[in-house]
Design an enzyme around this catalytic site. Structure first.
Site, PDB file in Angstrom:
ATOM      1  N   GLY A 189       5.839   8.420   1.046  1.00  0.00           N
ATOM      2  CA  GLY A 189       6.941   8.119   2.032  1.00  0.00           C
ATOM      3  C   GLY A 189       7.651   6.947   1.852  1.00  0.00           C
ATOM      4  N   HIS A 190       6.930   5.764   1.381  1.00  0.00           N
ATOM      5  CA  HIS A 190       7.747   4.657   0.999  1.00  0.00           C
ATOM      6  C   HIS A 190       8.751   5.055  -0.280  1.00  0.00           C
ATOM      7  CE1 HIS A 190       4.171   2.504   2.598  1.00  0.00           C
ATOM      8  NE2 HIS A 190       5.117   1.968   3.312  1.00  0.00           N
ATOM      9  N   ASN A 201       0.610  -1.269   0.091  1.00  0.00           N
ATOM     10  CA  ASN A 201       0.054  -0.177   0.095  1.00  0.00           C
ATOM     11  C   ASN A 201       0.809   1.407   0.064  1.00  0.00           C
ATOM     12  OD1 ASN A 201      -2.226   1.874   1.883  1.00  0.00           O
ATOM     13  ND2 ASN A 201      -2.649   1.215  -0.097  1.00  0.00           N
TER      14      ASN A 201
END
Ligand code: PAF
Length: 277
Positions: A32-33, A28
């Protein structure tokens, strides 16, 4: 981008990868990832990301079943970000005996802050991250500072167990209104989403007071808890701790972190802010 589903194939791929940076995730994926991936690309020749929703870090009644699984969209984002390989094992592959009898047991910090509200959570995180490190065998792994306590536990784990992986912390990604990016933000209703930035505003208020020299940690914590509760939040904790050890902060401390966790409706949000003075 190669999609790898087995431990054996991951180990075989790793052998030809050169210097390897790793970003473990539960999928998901959001900006940020992708900031973690960007840092990983800076750190090494090749980047591998894992997606695995790790049942053993969720407590009874938590959102393991509801946790968003968005594999196709995640793959598109990772391809666009230039990731070389995605490790995407199923539960049977990572936990072949179903039960995990040997676990990595973090020290007392696992029972404090988030750990006090999520018993067993950090044991589950430390255990799966050590398994992933043993499978992927990266040189470097990137973790977000948003999960500050998790980052601390992982750093302690690699130090104490001599795991040869350099841990690289990455700053928290935020929406324009300050809300820390999190997969769980997707659970918020429109009304809750409008309210959610209050958590960061309260942390910022404490940050500014500490920068101005306040030593009244308890007073600042209580004021933030009261503000949040008055706005309808159920507060788990707001605490000022030592930034490097997460131990209780004493007056005069120069390197601090303010950490908070609170629930808005059914969504539990966490955030933190470091204070260096
Ligand atoms: O931060 C997360 O997404 C998870 O806790 C991690 C590190 C991937 C372990 O399951």
């Amino acid at each position: 981008m190669e999609i790898i589903r087995t431990v054996a194939a991951m180990r075989a791929w790793r052998k030809q990868a050169g210097k390897l940076a790793f970003v473990p995730t539960m999928g998901n994926l959001h900006q940020g990832h992708l900031a973690l991936v960007k840092e990983a690309r800076r750190q090494a020749d090749k980047v591998v990301v894992s997606i695995f929703v790790n049942r053993i870090q969720f407590g009874q009644g938590e959102d393991f079943d509801a946790y968003p699984r968005t594999f196709e969209a995640d793959c598109e984002k990772l391809r666009a970000a230039g990731v070389d390989a995605l490790f995407f094992p199923d539960e049977r592959e990572l936990y072949p005996r179903v039960k995990q009898d040997f676990n990595v047991e973090p020290p007392h910090i696992q029972n404090e802050l988030c750990g006090a509200f999520r018993p067993g959570h950090f044991r589950g995180v430390a255990t799966v991250v050590s398994k992933l490190f043993n499978i992927v065998q990266p040189d470097v792994a990137c973790f977000g500072k948003k999960d500050f306590q998790q980052l601390h536990v992982i750093r302690m784990m690699v130090d104490d167990l001599n795991i040869p992986v350099a841990i690289v912390p990455v700053d928290t990604g935020r929406a324009d209104d300050g809300l820390a990016l999190s997969s769980r933000n997707g659970y918020l209703s429109a009304e809750e989403r409008a309210e959610a930035p209050r958590l960061y505003r309260e942390l910022t208020r404490i940050h500014d007071a500490l920068k101005d020299g306040s030593q009244d940690y308890a007073g600042l914590e209580q004021a933030a808890r009261d503000e949040l509760a008055a706005a309808g939040w159920a507060v788990d904790y707001v605490e000022v701790r030592q930034a490097d050890t997460l131990e209780i902060a004493h007056a005069g401390e120069k390197r601090l972190v303010v950490l908070a966790a609170a629930r808005l409706g059914r969504t539990r949000l966490i955030d933190n802010i470091e204070v260096f003075r």
